[in-house]
Each structure stands twice: as structure tokens, then as C-alpha cells.
Motif scaffolding. Structure first.
Motif, PDB file in Angstrom:
ATOM      1  N   UNK A   1       1.042  -1.219  -0.047  1.00  0.00           N
ATOM      2  CA  UNK A   1      -0.142   0.027   0.054  1.00  0.00           C
ATOM      3  C   UNK A   1       0.751   1.336  -0.104  1.00  0.00           C
ATOM      4  N   UNK A   2       2.120   1.178   0.733  1.00  0.00           N
ATOM      5  CA  UNK A   2       2.899   2.298   0.730  1.00  0.00           C
ATOM      6  C   UNK A   2       3.280   2.665  -0.545  1.00  0.00           C
ATOM      7  N   UNK A   3       3.722   1.656  -1.474  1.00  0.00           N
ATOM      8  CA  UNK A   3       4.294   1.681  -2.771  1.00  0.00           C
ATOM      9  C   UNK A   3       3.135   2.318  -3.696  1.00  0.00           C
ATOM     10  N   UNK A   4       1.987   1.991  -3.588  1.00  0.00           N
ATOM     11  CA  UNK A   4       0.819   2.517  -4.486  1.00  0.00           C
ATOM     12  C   UNK A   4       0.517   3.850  -4.100  1.00  0.00           C
ATOM     13  N   UNK A   5       0.558   4.311  -2.936  1.00  0.00           N
ATOM     14  CA  UNK A   5       0.353   5.741  -2.357  1.00  0.00           C
ATOM     15  C   UNK A   5       1.495   6.613  -2.716  1.00  0.00           C
ATOM     16  N   UNK A   6       2.582   5.934  -2.577  1.00  0.00           N
ATOM     17  CA  UNK A   6       3.939   6.790  -2.968  1.00  0.00           C
ATOM     18  C   UNK A   6       3.921   7.286  -4.375  1.00  0.00           C
TER      19      UNK A   6
ATOM     20  N   UNK B   1       8.348  11.860  -6.086  1.00  0.00           N
ATOM     21  CA  UNK B   1       7.166  11.473  -5.546  1.00  0.00           C
ATOM     22  C   UNK B   1       6.856  11.951  -4.336  1.00  0.00           C
ATOM     23  N   UNK B   2       7.459  12.951  -3.765  1.00  0.00           N
ATOM     24  CA  UNK B   2       7.384  13.375  -2.478  1.00  0.00           C
ATOM     25  C   UNK B   2       5.822  14.238  -2.464  1.00  0.00           C
ATOM     26  N   UNK B   3       4.908  13.821  -1.380  1.00  0.00           N
ATOM     27  CA  UNK B   3       3.776  14.347  -1.330  1.00  0.00           C
ATOM     28  C   UNK B   3       2.767  13.655  -1.762  1.00  0.00           C
ATOM     29  N   UNK B   4       2.888  12.568  -2.548  1.00  0.00           N
ATOM     30  CA  UNK B   4       1.665  11.733  -3.114  1.00  0.00           C
ATOM     31  C   UNK B   4       0.941  10.931  -2.124  1.00  0.00           C
ATOM     32  N   UNK B   5       1.605  10.228  -1.054  1.00  0.00           N
ATOM     33  CA  UNK B   5       1.089   9.248  -0.381  1.00  0.00           C
ATOM     34  C   UNK B   5      -0.058   9.529   0.488  1.00  0.00           C
ATOM     35  N   UNK B   6      -0.411  10.849   0.821  1.00  0.00           N
ATOM     36  CA  UNK B   6      -1.824  11.191   1.646  1.00  0.00           C
ATOM     37  C   UNK B   6      -1.665  10.505   3.012  1.00  0.00           C
TER      38      UNK B   6
ATOM     39  N   UNK C   1       2.924   5.876   5.627  1.00  0.00           N
ATOM     40  CA  UNK C   1       2.983   5.081   4.436  1.00  0.00           C
ATOM     41  C   UNK C   1       3.450   5.749   3.305  1.00  0.00           C
ATOM     42  N   UNK C   2       4.500   6.650   3.682  1.00  0.00           N
ATOM     43  CA  UNK C   2       5.214   7.294   2.590  1.00  0.00           C
ATOM     44  C   UNK C   2       6.556   7.086   2.535  1.00  0.00           C
ATOM     45  N   UNK C   3       6.548   6.303   1.538  1.00  0.00           N
ATOM     46  CA  UNK C   3       8.223   5.789   1.048  1.00  0.00           C
ATOM     47  C   UNK C   3       8.915   7.052   0.937  1.00  0.00           C
ATOM     48  N   UNK C   4       8.574   7.958   0.226  1.00  0.00           N
ATOM     49  CA  UNK C   4       9.637   9.023   0.118  1.00  0.00           C
ATOM     50  C   UNK C   4       9.850   9.885   1.500  1.00  0.00           C
ATOM     51  N   UNK C   5       9.081   9.865   2.443  1.00  0.00           N
ATOM     52  CA  UNK C   5       9.507  10.457   3.455  1.00  0.00           C
ATOM     53  C   UNK C   5      10.366   9.464   4.361  1.00  0.00           C
TER      54      UNK C   5
END
Length: 365
Positions: free
Chosen positions: A66-71, A211-216, A220-224
């Protein structure tokens, strides 16, 4: 007791011993363990320090998926997911509930995803930005040609997320040859033969930074996670499953000693021993031999009075073997894992135990 499930799996004694210690997650010695672990996982994936990073996440493989999809899939993006079975259906739900638009590609439960069908679906909808691929579908036992499918998607300008949860560490995968792959998702307790509790995503560094800021989602924010790791020398944002990570580091040493190809060969002999053994017992595997993967074998449940899956499971457990006690296919099948720290001799003994467990059930002739 041997676990014959697709995860968690039976682990080696030295891996169990690593769990019997307490670890301070922010201790510098423990951070060094995690840095080495992530480097080892990246190496198995075929990534380099310049192009890829392995990011740890607490929880099961679904958390990292899910983290990958969100990110990586933007809110306005669309992800095509071949519907290969139960775990592709879970990926579809994860993406949908993350607010992403999902395009399902129908695939028969006894079929592999075809590259031509994937290409046709992508050409039909230019708004599709990503493809989500399940490498080893443990709902059925089929393994799909994910490297080929990822190349097809990349050739058509699409990004790819790979669910390699039950494939990583055994089936071949080289992210350096697959530039369209944003992330490969894996977990500690499958073919790496570690304990459960940790998941990882091997990601392209350039795609993380884009992809920063995509996750919501903060958790679950891989960029963070990547940014935090750069500023803390690999320290975790939140308390990680420290004993699991330490034990997995030991398991990775065993993986390096055995080698991926040799591990796959052992699993393949396990699978063949099981497949031929259940047929000799009068049972029928769910898949024909040409489609059967090396990770898990689904066996069609007897359709006779007196059969109960739980009764069969209990009979096996009394003999030292544990399998899943639920069905995961439309027609009832029980699942037997071929992975973990087990050998073909263990599998032969498991088949013998299955015959004994069947003989105890009040199955009418």
C-alpha cells in the motif's frame, strides 16, 4: 513443528536465536545492523547504491505494498492490475481504498498473464500511468513472468510496482534491468526465511525524489522514509520490529551462503516431492505441472462426505506439520508451502503425515 505455509515459514535455529535478544532501535550498533540488512536486500534485488534503496516498514507485505501504491501512483493516476488471484484482488482493494483508479485486467485462475494482453490494455487506455504485478500468486500457486511484463509496460511508457512478497529471494529479479519498476515489495518471512513483522520496498531513488507528497499518509510514505533515513544514518521514524530485523539480518547471511539459484532449486525439489506425493495419495493438485510454481502447491479438497479441512489440519499438526486452515480459491483447495528452512526429506515426511491424517478422517468411500 514445521510450518508448511507460504509465510510465516520455518526458520533456521540461528535465526531463532537472534530473536532471543533485546535491541534498542536507535542504538548505533543496531542501526549498523539495519544498514547492512538494507544493503543486502538491495543487492539481492540487483540494485546499486547510486540507483536504488531498500526501505524497511513495520508490518506485513501488504503495508509496504500500500505504501508503494500511495507513494508512486499519483492521486490522478490509474493503475492496471492483472487479476491473477486472491493476492491481485488484495492489491486492487489496497489501490482502490487509497483513492487510486484501478483498471482490472481479467486473467484466468489457471492462466499466466500474457504480455500481448497487457500491451493491448495499455494501448487502449493511455491514461494508465502504472501497472501492478503479482510475481508469485500464492492464492493459486502460479508464478507470472514479471520481468517480461515489466519490460512490456516500460516499453509503453508506464511505471511498474511489483508485488514480490512470496517471490523475492528465490525467483529471478534484477531491478537494474527493469528501469520502469518504481518499487519491488517484499517481506521478511517468505523466501528470505526470516520471522514475520517487517516488509521492504526496493525503490528507485530518482522516483522517490519525484514522488514527494503523493502518499496522503505519514506512516505509509516511502519518500518520507527515504528522506528520514538520509538525515539519521538509517534510523527509523517510528519504533521498528527490532528483533525481527536483527534475525532477518542473520537470515540474509544464510541466503548469501546458499545463493538464490540454489535456494530456488531446493524449493523446486520440495514442490515436486509434494506434488508427486499428494497425487500418489489420490489427491489432485489445483494446477497442471506446466503451470505449477515452486512456492506453494494448492491441492483440491476431497469432495466426499466426512472431509473437513480443519480435521485434516489438526491431524497434520499432531504429526509435526502446520498448513493453512482456510481456502483461498473459488473451488476448495488447501495450500501447502514449499519454502522456508525445509528440505525434500521434510516434504517426504509431510506427505506421509498427510496420508495418515487422511486415514483418520471419516471419509466415505
Amino acid at each position: 513443528m514445521l510450518l508448511l505455509t507460504p509465510g510465516p515459514v520455518t526458520t533456521a535455529d540461528v535465526v531463532k536465536q537472534a530473536l532471543a535478544q533485546d535491541y534498542a532501535p536507535w542504538d548505533n550498533d543496531f542501526r549498523a545492523i539495519v544498514r547492512k540488512l538494507c544493503a543486502d536486500i538491495r543487492e539481492v534485488a540487483g540494485g546499486t547504491p547510486e540507483t536504488h534503496v531498500a526501505l524497511p516498514l513495520s508490518g506485513s507485505g501488504h503495508f509496504a505494498l500500500e505504501a508503494a501504491v500511495r507513494t508512486f501512483v499519483p492521486a490522478a493516476g490509474k493503475i492496471l492490475i492483472p487479476q491473477t488471484g486472491a493476492y491481485a484482488a488484495r492489491l486492487r482493494r489496497l489501490a482502490s481504498e487509497a483513492g487510486r483508479t484501478v483498471v482490472p485486467l481479467p486473467v484466468g485462475s489457471r492462466e499466466r498473464t500474457q504480455a500481448a494482453a497487457l500491451a493491448e490494455a495499455l494501448c487502449d487506455d493511455p491514461r494508465i500511468t502504472h501497472v501492478g504485478l503479482v510475481y508469485s500468486e500464492t492464492g493459486s500457486g502460479i508464478c507470472h513472468d514479471v520481468p517480461l511484463l515489466a519490460q512490456v509496460a516500460g516499453g509503453l511508457g508506464r511505471r511498474v510496482i511489483v508485488d514480490a512478497v512470496s517471490a523475492f529471494g528465490a525467483l529471478p529479479l534484477d531491478v537494474s534491468d527493469l528501469p520502469a519498476v518504481d518499487a519491488v515489495v517484499l517481506t521478511s518471512n517468505k523466501c528470505l526465511e526470516g520471522p514475520p513483522g517487517a516488509a521492504f520496498a526496493v525503490c528507485r531513488i530518482d522516483r522517490l525524489e519525484a514522488s514527494r507528497g503523493n502518499a496522503g499518509s505519514w506512516s505509509l510514505d516511502l519518500a518520507d522514509i527515504h528522506e528520514h533515513g538520509k538525515t539519521t544514518n538509517g534510523g527509523a521514524r517510528f519504533t521498528p520490529p527490532a528483533p525481527t530485523l536483527a534475525a532477518l539480518s542473520v537470515a540474509m547471511d544464510l541466503h548469501r551462503q546458499e545463493g538464490r539459484a540454489a535456494r530456488l532449486a531446493r524449493y523446486t525439489v520440495n514442490q515436486r516431492t509434494l506434488y508427486d506425493g499428494v497425487r500418489a495419495l489420490g489427491l489432485e493438485p489445483y494446477l497442471p505441472t506446466e503451470l505449477q510454481g515452486p512456492i506453494i502447491v494448492n491441492v483440491q479438497a476431497p469432495t466426499v462426505p466426512g472431509w473437513t479441512l480443519q480435521g485434516f489440519v489438526d491431524g497434520l499438526k499432531r504429526r509435526g506439520f502446520v498448513i493453512s486452515n482456510f481456502y483461498n480459491t473459488e473451488e476448495p483447495t488447501f495450500r501447502v508451502g514449499c519454502i522456508g528452512a525445509i528440505t525434500p526429506d521434510d516434504m517426504s515426511r509431510a506427505v506421509e503425515a498427510m496420508g495418515q491424517a487422511l486415514s483418520e478422517l471419516p471419509i466415505a468411500a
